[in-house]
Scaffold this active site. Structure first.
Site: not given
Ligand code: C5P
Length: 397
Positions: A92, A180, A182-186, A189-190, A222
């Protein structure tokens, strides 16, 4: 609602996430017909090990037939487990990411607009006696395969949700990465979303996409979006999803950085920047939704925004050069994707994206460059391995 296909999962036509399951694929232990074969009912269950295996067969331990040899009918006592299920799942980009204050639970309230891109991972889930996760492809070395792996958490959380033993799920997950790490593209999560969709098919669960998205929210903020895909508004932690109708295709160039960024560290950095001053905040999501409905990438380009960008650039100042290089190469706009460090560039059309990608790759500002389109659909079954053929029983005279 049902797709009317072979799956028994409530879903919409064309949106069937158990779609790859072949009709008639035996998913259950076949009835014991040994009495008719004249073969002793006493037997021994054996199992083929590993991902491609999963065929259970019953071997007659005694073996006796009262019939003449050529009339011996082999009514086997057969049993099979479902074949492995493979799911494709998108990365994403956040077209809009407004970050509110930090909450007591460690999260921040978000208003975000996600778009799913044609940069995808593939995840195969299979019944196996050697449970666990293996990871191949882009950044595989830096993905943990233990209990912290999001796909493995998905296995445990879904098992618990449907009353299976989370400590002994007898499932193996194989992840082939292109998103990637830890690339900010989830990407993680995907993979978790793909695992949920794959298990829903593998375990023949009667579970709706919305219920699965509820389970997904327990794994990470995500994860629910990756279940739906498309373009969607996310609120709360980003996990309350409302789909946004978007008929137009947008063309993107993605620049992967040399190292990943930790999402919590980027959120912490934003809190720090806000405590010290007043970094710019993005506008209203409504404007972006209107821009999307126009279908004009030039209009959308003016509206893209990400509150986390200042924090990502503060932690990784080289991203400024990458962002500048993409725009100099002809992109309409560039921004950090989610918590970064991947930079996403919106382009006029597919040809322009290819030109921008080539020039960006030559600029030496990033590790890898990819082109992608969005929106694409969410996690979806793309196939099951060939349905295992029943193995004829061994018959002892
Ligand atoms: O839920 P997820 O594992 O994707 O989030 C990783 C980390 O990103 C969380 O532990 C939190 O530190 C930060 N985060 C946040 N607020 C969000 C989503 C993520 O602070 N809405």
């Amino acid at each position: 609602m049902s797709c009317g296909g072979s799956c028994r999962v409530p879903c919409l036509p064309g949106e069937c996430f158990a779609g790859g399951v072949a009709k008639g694929t035996p998913a259950f232990i076949l009835p014991d017909r040994s009495d008719r074969a004249g073969v002793s009912g006493a037997g021994l269950w054996t199992t083929a090990k590993g991902l491609g295996g999963g065929v259970f067969r019953r071997r007659s331990a005694v073996g006796r037939s009262g019939l003449p040899g050529n009339a011996r009918t082999l009514h086997g006592v057969l049993a099979v487990v479902p074949p492995p299920v493979t799911v494709r799942v998108p990365a994403k980009v956040n077209l809009h990411l407004a970050v509110g204050d930090s909450r007591a639970d460690g999260y921040h309230d978000l208003v975000t607009i996600f778009q799913a891109l044609s940069l995808t991972d593939e995840v195969t889930v299979a019944i196996a006696e050697d449970p666990g996760v293996e990871v191949h492809g882009e950044g595989a070395d830096s993905v943990p395969t233990g209990p912290s792996n999001l796909a493995w958490r998905a296995v445990r959380v879904l098992a618990q949700h449907v009353g299976r033993d989370p400590d002994d799920p007898k499932v193996r997950v194989v992840i082939r990465k292109a998103i990637p790490v830890a690339g900010g593209m989830a990407g993680g999560s995907a993979d978790a979303a793909a695992t949920l969709v794959g298990l829903a098919s593998l375990w023949r669960l009667e579970i709706s996409r919305d219920e699965l998205a509820g389970v997904a929210g327990k794994i990470g903020a995500d994860v629910p979006f990756a279940i739906y895909g498309g373009t969607a508004l996310g609120t709360d932690r980003g996990d309350r999803i409302v789909p946004v109708l978007s008929r137009h295709t947008y063309h993107w160039v993605l620049a992967f950085d040399r190292r990943g960024l930790s999402t919590p560290e980027v959120f912490d950095e934003l809190d720090r920047l806000r405590a010290d001053g007043d970094p710019p905040r993005v506008g209203e999501a409504e404007a972006v939704l209107e821009g999307l409905s126009s279908g004009d990438p030039r209009q959308l380009a003016l509206l893209l925004g990400n509150d986390l960008q200042a924090a990502a650039v503060s932690l990784r100042p080289n991203l400024r050069r990458t962002l500048r290089a993409g725009v100099n190469a002809g992109a309409l706009a560039g921004m950090v994707s989610g918590s970064g460090p991947t930079c996403a560039f919106l382009c006029t059309d597919g040809d322009s994206a290819v030109r921008v990608a080539a020039e960006l790759a030559g600029a030496g500002v990033c590790r890898t460059v990819r082109v992608a389109q969005g929106p694409v659909h969410g996690a979806r079954v793309i196939g099951t391995e060939d349905a295992p053929r029943p193995i004829p029983p061994e018959v002892h005279a």
